[in-house]
Design a protein around this motif. Sequence first.
Motif, PDB file in Angstrom:
ATOM      1  N   PHE A  10       0.824  -1.198   0.000  1.00  0.00           N
ATOM      2  CA  PHE A  10       0.000   0.000   0.000  1.00  0.00           C
ATOM      3  C   PHE A  10       0.864   1.257   0.000  1.00  0.00           C
ATOM      4  CE2 PHE A  10      -1.937   3.483   2.358  1.00  0.00           C
ATOM      5  CZ  PHE A  10      -3.060   3.719   1.587  1.00  0.00           C
ATOM      6  N   GLU A  11       1.883   1.296   0.847  1.00  0.00           N
ATOM      7  CA  GLU A  11       2.742   2.473   0.940  1.00  0.00           C
ATOM      8  C   GLU A  11       3.465   2.728  -0.383  1.00  0.00           C
ATOM      9  OE1 GLU A  11       2.829   4.756   3.171  1.00  0.00           O
ATOM     10  OE2 GLU A  11       1.577   3.757   4.651  1.00  0.00           O
ATOM     11  N   ALA A  12       3.950   1.694  -1.037  1.00  0.00           N
ATOM     12  CA  ALA A  12       4.613   1.869  -2.335  1.00  0.00           C
ATOM     13  C   ALA A  12       3.626   2.408  -3.366  1.00  0.00           C
ATOM     14  CB  ALA A  12       5.215   0.550  -2.806  1.00  0.00           C
ATOM     15  N   ALA A  13       2.439   1.834  -3.404  1.00  0.00           N
ATOM     16  CA  ALA A  13       1.444   2.232  -4.399  1.00  0.00           C
ATOM     17  C   ALA A  13       0.982   3.665  -4.193  1.00  0.00           C
ATOM     18  CB  ALA A  13       0.260   1.272  -4.343  1.00  0.00           C
ATOM     19  N   ILE A  14       0.696   4.040  -2.974  1.00  0.00           N
ATOM     20  CA  ILE A  14       0.194   5.386  -2.711  1.00  0.00           C
ATOM     21  C   ILE A  14       1.254   6.426  -3.018  1.00  0.00           C
ATOM     22  CG2 ILE A  14       0.740   5.584  -0.238  1.00  0.00           C
ATOM     23  CD1 ILE A  14      -2.609   6.544  -1.795  1.00  0.00           C
ATOM     24  N   LYS A  15       2.512   6.088  -2.768  1.00  0.00           N
ATOM     25  CA  LYS A  15       3.590   7.030  -3.047  1.00  0.00           C
ATOM     26  C   LYS A  15       3.825   7.182  -4.552  1.00  0.00           C
ATOM     27  CE  LYS A  15       5.452   6.577   1.532  1.00  0.00           C
ATOM     28  NZ  LYS A  15       4.153   6.495   2.165  1.00  0.00           N
ATOM     29  N   LEU A  16       3.710   6.107  -5.304  1.00  0.00           N
ATOM     30  CA  LEU A  16       3.840   6.218  -6.759  1.00  0.00           C
ATOM     31  C   LEU A  16       2.696   7.044  -7.342  1.00  0.00           C
ATOM     32  CD1 LEU A  16       5.076   2.710  -7.924  1.00  0.00           C
ATOM     33  CD2 LEU A  16       6.378   4.845  -7.838  1.00  0.00           C
ATOM     34  N   GLY A  17       1.491   6.839  -6.848  1.00  0.00           N
ATOM     35  CA  GLY A  17       0.359   7.632  -7.318  1.00  0.00           C
ATOM     36  C   GLY A  17       0.540   9.107  -7.002  1.00  0.00           C
ATOM     37  N   ALA A  18       1.013   9.399  -5.812  1.00  0.00           N
ATOM     38  CA  ALA A  18       1.248  10.790  -5.425  1.00  0.00           C
ATOM     39  C   ALA A  18       2.374  11.395  -6.258  1.00  0.00           C
ATOM     40  CB  ALA A  18       1.583  10.871  -3.937  1.00  0.00           C
ATOM     41  N   LEU A  19       3.442  10.641  -6.456  1.00  0.00           N
ATOM     42  CA  LEU A  19       4.566  11.099  -7.276  1.00  0.00           C
ATOM     43  C   LEU A  19       4.076  11.476  -8.671  1.00  0.00           C
ATOM     44  CD1 LEU A  19       7.925   9.207  -7.671  1.00  0.00           C
ATOM     45  CD2 LEU A  19       6.608   9.844  -9.645  1.00  0.00           C
ATOM     46  N   TYR A  20       3.278  10.614  -9.255  1.00  0.00           N
ATOM     47  CA  TYR A  20       2.757  10.867 -10.592  1.00  0.00           C
ATOM     48  C   TYR A  20       1.932  12.153 -10.623  1.00  0.00           C
ATOM     49  CZ  TYR A  20       0.101  10.528 -14.869  1.00  0.00           C
ATOM     50  OH  TYR A  20      -0.452  10.815 -16.070  1.00  0.00           O
ATOM     51  N   HIS A  21       0.950  12.263  -9.775  1.00  0.00           N
ATOM     52  CA  HIS A  21       0.019  13.388  -9.833  1.00  0.00           C
ATOM     53  C   HIS A  21       0.614  14.695  -9.324  1.00  0.00           C
ATOM     54  CE1 HIS A  21      -3.397  11.302 -11.435  1.00  0.00           C
ATOM     55  NE2 HIS A  21      -3.142  10.299 -10.613  1.00  0.00           N
TER      56      HIS A  21
END
Length: 107
Positions: A10-21
């Motif tokens: 979850f932490e990896a996924a949420i950080k990648l999504g935030a990085l992208y946006h």
Amino acid sequence: MATDRENAVFEAAIKLGALYHQFVGTPISRSTADIVEAAIESAVSLQPYVTYIEVHLDRSLMNENPFGYSELTGAMYHAVIETKFGDATCRAQLKFENGYPMMKILE
């Protein structure tokens, strides 16, 4: 209750999504790409549970507008992140594939 493994993913996924946006649309050029990559890595590395982050931006997609710069797009990203939660780790990536910025778990 979520497991350490689920939390690391979850932490990896949420950080990648935030990085992208967070960074799409940032003014960029081939001459500033190194600085933007380092800034993204520095910002993401401050977040909890991040143990590693590496960002590469595809300079071949940086086509200057009449004012001498481009805008960061999802197609330019290739990022790898590692997170650790408890005893579990996750390695995930953000990479443009088949016309879409895909995020996936590597390990």
